[in-house]
Design a protein around this motif. Sequence first.
Motif, PDB file in Angstrom:
ATOM      1  N   MET A   7     -35.346 -43.675 106.618  1.00 52.21           N
ATOM      2  CA  MET A   7     -36.088 -43.512 105.487  1.00 52.21           C
ATOM      3  C   MET A   7     -36.224 -44.458 104.552  1.00 52.21           C
ATOM      4  SD  MET A   7     -37.013 -40.222 105.590  1.00 52.21           S
ATOM      5  CE  MET A   7     -37.446 -40.152 103.693  1.00 52.21           C
ATOM      6  N   GLY A   8     -34.940 -45.525 104.635  1.00 52.92           N
ATOM      7  CA  GLY A   8     -35.294 -46.608 103.892  1.00 52.92           C
ATOM      8  C   GLY A   8     -36.497 -47.461 104.115  1.00 52.92           C
ATOM      9  N   PHE A   9     -36.709 -47.577 105.220  1.00 51.23           N
ATOM     10  CA  PHE A   9     -38.037 -48.339 105.460  1.00 51.23           C
ATOM     11  C   PHE A   9     -39.292 -47.538 105.191  1.00 51.23           C
ATOM     12  CE2 PHE A   9     -35.447 -50.723 108.802  1.00 51.23           C
ATOM     13  CZ  PHE A   9     -35.689 -51.897 108.386  1.00 51.23           C
ATOM     14  N   LEU A  10     -39.193 -46.429 104.931  1.00 58.28           N
ATOM     15  CA  LEU A  10     -40.245 -45.203 104.681  1.00 58.28           C
ATOM     16  C   LEU A  10     -40.339 -44.997 102.899  1.00 58.28           C
ATOM     17  CD1 LEU A  10     -40.199 -43.073 107.612  1.00 58.28           C
ATOM     18  CD2 LEU A  10     -41.671 -44.922 107.249  1.00 58.28           C
ATOM     19  N   TRP A  11     -39.206 -45.484 102.268  1.00 60.00           N
ATOM     20  CA  TRP A  11     -38.796 -45.103 101.020  1.00 60.00           C
ATOM     21  C   TRP A  11     -39.702 -45.305  99.959  1.00 60.00           C
ATOM     22  CZ3 TRP A  11     -35.310 -41.580  99.907  1.00 60.00           C
ATOM     23  CH2 TRP A  11     -34.582 -41.350  98.894  1.00 60.00           C
ATOM     24  N   LEU A  12     -39.923 -46.599  99.534  1.00 56.39           N
ATOM     25  CA  LEU A  12     -40.709 -46.985  98.518  1.00 56.39           C
ATOM     26  C   LEU A  12     -41.875 -47.608  98.987  1.00 56.39           C
ATOM     27  CD1 LEU A  12     -38.537 -47.539  95.198  1.00 56.39           C
ATOM     28  CD2 LEU A  12     -40.084 -45.617  95.878  1.00 56.39           C
ATOM     29  N   SER A  13     -42.047 -47.672 100.349  1.00 58.00           N
ATOM     30  CA  SER A  13     -43.079 -48.430 101.034  1.00 58.00           C
ATOM     31  C   SER A  13     -44.561 -47.856 100.755  1.00 58.00           C
ATOM     32  CB  SER A  13     -42.876 -48.572 102.595  1.00 58.00           C
ATOM     33  OG  SER A  13     -42.774 -47.091 103.140  1.00 58.00           O
ATOM     34  N   THR A  14     -44.408 -46.746 100.054  1.00 60.16           N
ATOM     35  CA  THR A  14     -45.676 -46.050  99.370  1.00 60.16           C
ATOM     36  C   THR A  14     -46.390 -46.561  98.307  1.00 60.16           C
ATOM     37  OG1 THR A  14     -44.380 -44.407  98.386  1.00 60.16           O
ATOM     38  CG2 THR A  14     -45.013 -44.052 100.542  1.00 60.16           C
ATOM     39  N   VAL A  15     -45.327 -47.626  97.441  1.00 58.34           N
ATOM     40  CA  VAL A  15     -45.775 -47.719  96.201  1.00 58.34           C
ATOM     41  C   VAL A  15     -46.909 -49.128  96.569  1.00 58.34           C
ATOM     42  CG1 VAL A  15     -45.082 -49.077  94.117  1.00 58.34           C
ATOM     43  CG2 VAL A  15     -43.526 -47.083  95.292  1.00 58.34           C
ATOM     44  N   PRO A  16     -46.700 -50.031  97.146  1.00 58.77           N
ATOM     45  CA  PRO A  16     -47.537 -51.243  97.243  1.00 58.77           C
ATOM     46  C   PRO A  16     -48.756 -50.752  97.716  1.00 58.77           C
ATOM     47  CG  PRO A  16     -45.544 -51.848  98.201  1.00 58.77           C
ATOM     48  CD  PRO A  16     -45.334 -50.392  98.117  1.00 58.77           C
ATOM     49  N   PRO A  17     -49.143 -49.919  98.813  1.00 59.43           N
ATOM     50  CA  PRO A  17     -50.524 -49.392  99.319  1.00 59.43           C
ATOM     51  C   PRO A  17     -51.013 -48.479  98.146  1.00 59.43           C
ATOM     52  CG  PRO A  17     -49.039 -48.385 100.528  1.00 59.43           C
ATOM     53  CD  PRO A  17     -48.245 -49.422  99.762  1.00 59.43           C
ATOM     54  N   THR A  18     -50.175 -47.800  97.430  1.00 60.69           N
ATOM     55  CA  THR A  18     -50.876 -46.811  96.340  1.00 60.69           C
ATOM     56  C   THR A  18     -51.378 -47.488  95.269  1.00 60.69           C
ATOM     57  OG1 THR A  18     -49.320 -44.984  97.166  1.00 60.69           O
ATOM     58  CG2 THR A  18     -50.085 -44.811  95.147  1.00 60.69           C
ATOM     59  N   SER A  19     -50.426 -48.072  94.617  1.00 60.85           N
ATOM     60  CA  SER A  19     -50.735 -49.063  93.388  1.00 60.85           C
ATOM     61  C   SER A  19     -52.002 -49.915  93.842  1.00 60.85           C
ATOM     62  CB  SER A  19     -49.566 -49.814  92.809  1.00 60.85           C
ATOM     63  OG  SER A  19     -48.982 -50.700  93.873  1.00 60.85           O
ATOM     64  N   GLY A  20     -51.924 -50.547  95.154  1.00 57.72           N
ATOM     65  CA  GLY A  20     -52.919 -51.364  95.590  1.00 57.72           C
ATOM     66  C   GLY A  20     -54.360 -50.533  95.611  1.00 57.72           C
ATOM     67  N   LEU A  21     -54.328 -49.378  96.126  1.00 57.08           N
ATOM     68  CA  LEU A  21     -55.521 -48.817  95.849  1.00 57.08           C
ATOM     69  C   LEU A  21     -56.115 -48.562  94.523  1.00 57.08           C
ATOM     70  CD1 LEU A  21     -54.762 -45.939  98.638  1.00 57.08           C
ATOM     71  CD2 LEU A  21     -56.862 -47.584  98.682  1.00 57.08           C
ATOM     72  N   VAL A  22     -55.155 -48.094  93.602  1.00 55.11           N
ATOM     73  CA  VAL A  22     -55.838 -48.152  92.184  1.00 55.11           C
ATOM     74  C   VAL A  22     -56.435 -49.215  91.833  1.00 55.11           C
ATOM     75  CG1 VAL A  22     -54.898 -47.709  89.855  1.00 55.11           C
ATOM     76  CG2 VAL A  22     -53.701 -46.529  91.754  1.00 55.11           C
ATOM     77  N   ALA A  23     -55.970 -50.360  92.070  1.00 55.74           N
ATOM     78  CA  ALA A  23     -56.358 -51.917  91.885  1.00 55.74           C
ATOM     79  C   ALA A  23     -57.779 -51.905  92.312  1.00 55.74           C
ATOM     80  CB  ALA A  23     -55.385 -52.895  91.987  1.00 55.74           C
ATOM     81  N   VAL A  24     -57.755 -51.725  93.575  1.00 61.94           N
ATOM     82  CA  VAL A  24     -58.876 -51.868  94.581  1.00 61.94           C
ATOM     83  C   VAL A  24     -60.166 -51.073  93.928  1.00 61.94           C
ATOM     84  CG1 VAL A  24     -60.186 -51.452  96.705  1.00 61.94           C
ATOM     85  CG2 VAL A  24     -57.950 -52.732  96.538  1.00 61.94           C
ATOM     86  N   MET A  25     -59.744 -49.721  93.693  1.00 60.29           N
ATOM     87  CA  MET A  25     -60.911 -48.960  93.182  1.00 60.29           C
ATOM     88  C   MET A  25     -61.397 -49.159  91.696  1.00 60.29           C
ATOM     89  SD  MET A  25     -59.910 -45.041  94.710  1.00 60.29           S
ATOM     90  CE  MET A  25     -58.086 -45.068  94.419  1.00 60.29           C
ATOM     91  N   PHE A  26     -60.339 -49.508  90.787  1.00 58.15           N
ATOM     92  CA  PHE A  26     -60.879 -49.514  89.427  1.00 58.15           C
ATOM     93  C   PHE A  26     -60.330 -50.927  88.667  1.00 58.15           C
ATOM     94  CE2 PHE A  26     -59.207 -45.361  90.380  1.00 58.15           C
ATOM     95  CZ  PHE A  26     -60.375 -44.549  90.299  1.00 58.15           C
ATOM     96  N   GLY A  27     -59.849 -52.004  89.613  1.00 52.11           N
ATOM     97  CA  GLY A  27     -59.646 -53.164  88.933  1.00 52.11           C
ATOM     98  C   GLY A  27     -58.411 -53.019  87.794  1.00 52.11           C
ATOM     99  N   PRO A  28     -58.112 -54.473  87.528  1.00 55.25           N
ATOM    100  CA  PRO A  28     -56.485 -54.352  86.768  1.00 55.25           C
ATOM    101  C   PRO A  28     -56.652 -54.036  85.381  1.00 55.25           C
ATOM    102  CG  PRO A  28     -57.753 -56.693  87.051  1.00 55.25           C
ATOM    103  CD  PRO A  28     -58.665 -55.507  87.758  1.00 55.25           C
TER     104      PRO A  28
END
Length: 412
Positions: free
Chosen positions: A321-342
């Motif tokens: 679970m540690g390897f899967l824990w907050l590994s969701t945050v970089p791609p999730t926040s990255g998608l927000v940046a990709v879709m809408f900019g900073p």
Amino acid sequence: MPTPLPARFRDGPNIPLIIICGCLISMLTFGPRSALGLFLGPITSDQGWSRETFALALAIQNLLWGAAQPIAGMVADRYGTARTLAFGGVLYAAGLVLTVQAETPLVLHLSAGVMIGTGVAFSSFSLVLAAFGRTVTPAQRSLAFGVGTASGSFGQFLFAPLGQGLLDGFGWQNALLIMSGLMLLVPFLAIALRGKPDAGPATPGAHDQSLIEALREAFGTRGFVLLTFGFFVCGFHVAFITVHLPPYIVDLGLDPVWGASAIALIGFCNVFGALASGYIGGRFSKPIFLALIYLGRAVAIGLFLLVPPTPLSVLMFAGAMGFLWLSTVPPTSGLVAVMFGPRYMATLFGFVFFSHQIGAFLGVWLGGRLYDQTGSYDAIWYIGIALSIFAALVHWPIREEPVARLAGVPAE
């Protein structure tokens, strides 16, 4: 002829200092709240409260963290990151102090719930990631988000044994007071992150949006809505396990030290999981990667319930679970940046994170509620598996591309 860099890159911000101070803030603010599950037994025993009473306080904390996160993002976007983080650190510290003084459930819910939850929102890694997003180049964002997330995980790794050590050595009241003092370092570290997004268009040639226009665009984008639904599941898992895994391990007949060890191991492994996630998210499909992360969680939880409870099985589950824990945050926040900019990233990610914290509220509260009603955590574990499958399904169709407004506009 190469594309000119935006002014903030030409002016040369001290990126190493920003990254270091931002990571320290993430570590400090994520650590104490992730260790509060260790305090469930001592506090409820001393005060004569049920598990649901304590769980409800932490559920309120998670909900307030989520509800205040968009507001914190708006404040940071308008008035600057440093001021926002400083306010959050002081409120966080005050909430820990008042928790020590709480003699009724109402005061506990106001201190450990409302005050700490709001304090975390105004000092959390979400604001740090937004500051990283506007400071580094687009090619560096995913990895920077991974580093910022990993530092929060290191805080969990550090504060789990630290919290247990403070509990054993000084009692729960003094342990909370010591952690409160550490939160007062945040305003000083925040100085390095002073600044706010450019007032002009997020990218050359783009329309200078208002906040209302940005919100209307985001919630009118299917990928953003699906991302918001999916992040709900992450919050459910993370909050339930953080608070209820230590007492669950005791219920299995194992020594309490394995609960603290499990929380520490989750944080330690997620340092590497978050860094790997930042790297992978910068090179492969973020939506598909997220779907695979949630499927991995379903498998890990299912196997944990099937195998006999031993220290080894606890540590294997914690590591997975540690390897899967907050590994969701970089791609999730990255998608927000990709879709809408900073430009409005702190605000938009704040709304996605609100969904995460609604899930966290339900995970913590339902864990305590169902345990008090049934004497078992089995039902909530199975709900967690079902939600993992749901999250995998909703992430799969998300399209990793800028909205029409930014399509064809050169990246920063």
